[in-house]
Design an enzyme around this catalytic site. Structure first.
Site, PDB file in Angstrom:
ATOM      1  N   SER A  48     -10.845  -2.034   0.179  1.00 61.81           N
ATOM      2  CA  SER A  48      -9.637  -2.353   0.857  1.00 61.81           C
ATOM      3  C   SER A  48      -9.871  -1.985   2.490  1.00 61.81           C
ATOM      4  CB  SER A  48      -9.559  -0.606   0.816  1.00 61.81           C
ATOM      5  OG  SER A  48      -9.736   0.659   0.948  1.00 61.81           O
TER       6      SER A  48
ATOM      7  N   HIS B 205      -3.402   5.190   4.789  1.00 65.88           N
ATOM      8  CA  HIS B 205      -4.596   3.374   4.349  1.00 65.88           C
ATOM      9  C   HIS B 205      -4.015   2.545   4.990  1.00 65.88           C
ATOM     10  CE1 HIS B 205      -6.887   0.864   0.908  1.00 65.88           C
ATOM     11  NE2 HIS B 205      -7.410   2.088   1.594  1.00 65.88           N
TER      12      HIS B 205
ATOM     13  N   ASP C 178       1.135  -1.109  -0.068  1.00 67.29           N
ATOM     14  CA  ASP C 178       0.320   0.117   0.212  1.00 67.29           C
ATOM     15  C   ASP C 178       0.917   1.467   0.194  1.00 67.29           C
ATOM     16  OD1 ASP C 178      -2.268   2.062   0.715  1.00 67.29           O
ATOM     17  OD2 ASP C 178      -3.435  -0.095   1.285  1.00 67.29           O
TER      18      ASP C 178
END
Ligand SMILES: *[C@@H]1O[C@H](CO)[C@@H](O)[C@H](O)[C@H]1NC(C)=O
Ligand SMILES: *[C@@H]1O[C@H](CO)[C@@H](O)[C@H](O)[C@H]1NC(C)=O
Ligand SMILES: *[C@@H]1O[C@H](CO)[C@@H](O)[C@H](O)[C@H]1NC(C)=O
Ligand SMILES: *[C@@H]1O[C@H](CO)[C@@H](O)[C@H](O)[C@H]1NC(C)=O
Length: 822
Positions: free
Chosen positions: A367, A193, A152
């Protein structure tokens, strides 16, 4: 000296052996033999060993269950017994794993501040459902010795809730080519994230900070690769990073989810996947957990995303707190299972860590689902570290629970399992997964059998295309498949509007899987180039028999829709095993699928070809074998097949045209045609007129055409309406009528005789010519008569013309008899 050593050796052996008060004995003489042995040794029969014939557990009476020494007197008795073929006193085998795994009944008491807010761990789903993580913790599993990395935008490795589990060997910065995966901080915290995802998997438990990770004792790393330009090599480097060390890769990215793109891994990323599967985890295969995508709003399909659509990824979807479809959810047939995630505005979201050492209760999207799944898989790998990547997929789908979802649109496959394009096989169940993992034995070798369709380059014309592949699934070959895992349908197709195409595939056991739904945003002309659409819906089925491919486009489901495409080629790729794949340890019976439905329901959903015991007589239009007596049940046709119904016929009827060996629908407006469009008519139905040049059938002739015997023929140039080719009654723009002709406006010729007068003028001219001729003739005759050119007249006072004249009488006839006599 030698003897001393021997004694020491024996001591060591016996001290460590830890004997159990039981023998395993192989007895020869059947039931009598067993009774003889029991009588003469005094041992107690504790039953047969599993399903191994003539092998029994025999117990020593009045003896502690375990002792450091073996039992010499029983050894002697058994060794000398004629009915004993073989025996062994059983030794306690310390199991490394079992020693580590201690049931932990307190594993639902943590003092982490947000633990109580983790609703998806505490029965917070609709109907009190959750992912059964706490029971798995209570069995003692928490992801120990399992390494996960998050592919990520980086990971805040010094976050107080991650630091303790952070693993530098599972971390790298592909964007900046260094070992530090720390995210780049900016005012909007756009790179939060990866850190949030890491917390879902591996946030430390009982440290008062934030919540608890699903695998709170696992090792967590991060590969920073999304904060920069992503290209094939970046993906490949990430997917193959330290694959001997890392067990699970969690990824929540892919091609743009705008509903327009069809894209997948490039050549290097493909290689990375294949390497990971073959060599990762010491040959057991890396586990790639993948989010199915957030393109729900754009009506995207994850089947057009080559990462979730890959055999190698465990593709995970989401369901909301209320068990319904979140707005972002992307549907596809490659989704294996789901976890909870965010839903509508009022529904709860996911609790995890956040940048700057903070916590968050608002992590969202698919996600957020992939890391929860990665955490559950970590518990499963702890329960059985020998599982391969395929074993993990089996365990996931066999235990997934469809009950928590309210809107699954489930189908029931040939194995009696419910499955859906929204949720795969259902919500992941961590407790059931670790239970199954404990007794799992590795599935047999994977076989891959590809079967090609014979019909190629087929025009898609707006009628539903139906194609068949009859296969024995490589029977008799080394790659024979009897029990399916993944099924890929590899399609090469071109279409004027790619997003209109809908593709289904039906298995021989009657399971129909939607491989490509309509994607309204994909409006461009486009292609699928050997695209391997993946479905996991046939898992466990027998692939032998007839597979049916159905392709529709806008014209099929909407009379005004567009059409126009070519199916260039297609094949099916069957993945699976030759032998029964599921064999649980110690003969544990295979748990029936959670989703088993009553057999009556199962039969109604079974729409495959009937397996009739009496031989069927095929229809006369079949070439070779068939699945039933109807003309629709031929496998191959003698001459042609009607595309939309699958019926074999002698020749294409009106309303169809022939395209290789298929009769495909003409456009609705044509009676007969040469192709699918409205401008390829050859004849028209009675209520329509055929228009020359355009080959269309119309209800009324177009401007510029006139009607003759059911045909619309072209008026002469510049005529807008006419009654015959040259008889204009109206003119096109900028032209005006001059008689029956159209002339350029304003240039009406003055000298020209108006058309309406032309006939009269012509008649006058002809009359004049006639009159003139007449006069000339009269004059000529008068002249000729004067000169007596033709001796047309005689007179008595003139001599006869000549002998060869026309004089009909003798000379004497000219004279009176009187004169002669005179
Ligand atoms: C967490 O800590 C509390 C004491 O603060 C303890 O009672 C509980 O058992 C611990 N939980 C686990 C799973 O170790
Ligand atoms: C991969 O992990 C091993 C430990 O298992 C470590 O020794 C090695 O340095 C790691 N490789 C990289 C590139 O980080
Ligand atoms: C939380 O649990 C841990 C582990 O048992 C313990 O060390 C710590 O003191 C506890 N903290 C609080 C505030 O209860
Ligand atoms: C036709 O198909 C049936 C069922 O699949 C099979 O039993 C039979 O042998 C086949 N016949 C021929 C001629 O191939």
């Amino acid at each position: 000296m030698y003897q001393l050593l021997w004694i020491v050796f024996l001591l060591i052996v016996t001290c460590q052996a830890n004997y159990i008060n039981q023998f395993a004995v192989h007895i020869k003489g059947g039931r009598e033999g067993l009774n003889r042995v029991l009588r003469s040794t005094g041992l107690i029969n504790k039953g047969q060993i599993g399903s191994i014939d003539d092998h029994y557990f025999l117990e020593i009476p009045n003896r502690q269950r375990r002792s450091a020494t073996h039992s010499p007197e029983h050894h002697a008795l058994l060794s000398n017994h004629q009915d004993v073929h073989w025996f062994e006193q059983q030794v306690h085998k310390p199991r490394y794993k079992r020693d580590l795994i201690k049931p932990n009944p307190n594993a639902d008491e943590f003092n982490d501040s947000l633990y109580g807010a983790q609703w998806y761990l505490h029965g917070g789903g609709r109907g009190g459902f959750d992912m059964n993580v706490i029971p798995a913790w209570q069995k003692g599993y928490s992801g120990r010795n399992v390494v996960i990395t998050i592919l990520d935008d980086g990971i805040e490795r010094n976050h107080p809730d991650l630091q303790q589990n952070y693993d530098p060997y599972a971390s790298y910065d592909v964007n900046d080519h260094d070992n530090d995966p720390m995210p780049r901080y900016d005012p909007t915290d756009e790179n939060r994230h990866g850190t949030r995802c890491a917390g879902e998997v591996s946030a430390v438990a009982n440290n008062t900070v934030c919540g608890v990770g699903i695998a709170f004792n696992s090792k967590i790393g991060g590969v920073r690769m999304l904060d920069g330009e992503v290209y094939d090599a970046v993906e490949a480097a990430s997917l193959s990073f330290n694959s001997t060390h890392i067990d699970i890769y969690s990824a929540s990215w892919g091609p743009d989810d705008d509903g327009r793109v069809v894209d997948g891994p490039g050549p290097l990323a493909k290689k990375a996947f294949i390497n990971g599967i073959a060599k990762g985890r010491q040959g057991k295969g890396s586990i790639y957990v993948w989010a199915s995508g957030n393109g729900g709003n754009a009506q995207d399909s994850c089947n057009c995303d080559g990462y979730t659509n890959s055999v190698y990824t465990l593709s995970i979807s989401s369901t909301s707190e209320h068990g319904s479809k979140p707005w972002y959810l992307e549907e596809c047939s490659s989704t294996l299972a789901s976890t909870y995630s965010s839903g509508s505005y009022s529904e709860k979201q996911i609790v995890t860590v956040d940048l700057h050492g903070r916590c968050t209760e608002t992590h969202t999207g698919t996600s957020a689902s992939a890391p929860l799944a990665a955490g559950v898989v970590a518990l499963v790998l702890e329960a059985n570290p020998s599982l391969t990547w395929r074993d993990v997929q089996y365990i996931t789908l066999m235990t997934a629970n469809p009950k928590p979802m309210v809107d699954g649109n489930w189908i029931v496959n040939g194995m009696g399992r419910k499955v859906s394009t929204r949720y795969g096989y259902g919500l992941m169940d961590a407790s059931a997964m670790v239970d199954l993992a404990e007794v799992w034995t590795n599935v047999p070798e994977q076989h891959i059998c590809e079967v090609f369709a014979s019909a190629n380059n087929i025009q898609l014309d707006g009628s539903k295309f139906v194609g068949y592949i009859d296969t024995k699934a490589c029977d008799g070959l080394p790659n024979n498949v009897n029990h399916l895992e993944h099924v890929q349908v590899k399609i090469s197709l071109h279409h004027k509007k790619r997003g209109d195409v809908i593709i289904h595939i039906k298995s021989p056991m009657g399971t129909k899987s939607l491989m490509l739904p309509r994607r309204p945003n994909d409006r461009q002309e486009g292609e699928f180039k050997s695209w391997p659409f993946l479905s996991v819906h046939f898992w466990g089925e027998n692939p032998t028999g007839i597979w049916t491919l159905e392709i529709e486009d806008a014209k099929t489901y909407n009379p005004h829709g567009s059409t126009g495409g070519v199916l260039k080629s297609w094949s099916i790729i069957l993945h699976g095993t030759e032998k029964e794949p599921v064999n649980l340890k110690n003969g544990t019976p295979v748990v029936a699928p959670v989703t088993t439905v009553a057999s009556t329901t199962k039969q109604t959903s079974y729409t495959g070809p009937p397996t009739s015991p009496t031989p069927v007589i095929c229809h006369s239009e079949c070439k070779g074998n068939c699945t039933g007596p109807k003309p629709t049940e031929c496998i191959d046709c003698k001459s042609v097949r009607i595309g939309s119904t699958g019926e074999c016929v002698k020749s294409c009827d009106d309303g169809y045209y022939q395209n290789s060996d298929l009769c495909l629908n003409c456009h609705d407006t044509c009676k007969t045609c040469s192709g699918p469009t409205s401008s390829e008519c050859i004849t028209c139905p009675t209520n329509r007129y055929f228009t020359e040049k355009h080959h269309i059938c119309v209800e009324e002739c177009l401007p510029g055409y006139y009607n003759v015997e059911g045909n619309c023929l072209r008026c002469s140039k510049h005529c807008k309406e006419c009654t015959e080719k040259d008889q204009c009654t109206a003119c096109v723009k900028n032209m005006e009528l001059f008689g029956t002709k159209c002339v350029r406006a304003g240039s009406k010729p003055h000298i020209l005789i108006p058309d309406s007068m032309q006939g009269i003028v012509l008649a006058l001219v002809i009359l004049c010519v006639f009159l003139l001729c007449f006069v000339i003739m009269i004059v000529f005759f008068m002249y000729a008569r004067n000169k007596n050119l033709f001796c047309w007249s005689y007179s008595y006072d003139k001599l006869p013309c000549s002998d060869d004249g026309v004089m009909p009488v003798s000379k004497s006839d000219y004279y009176d008899e009187d004169d002669i006599s005179a």
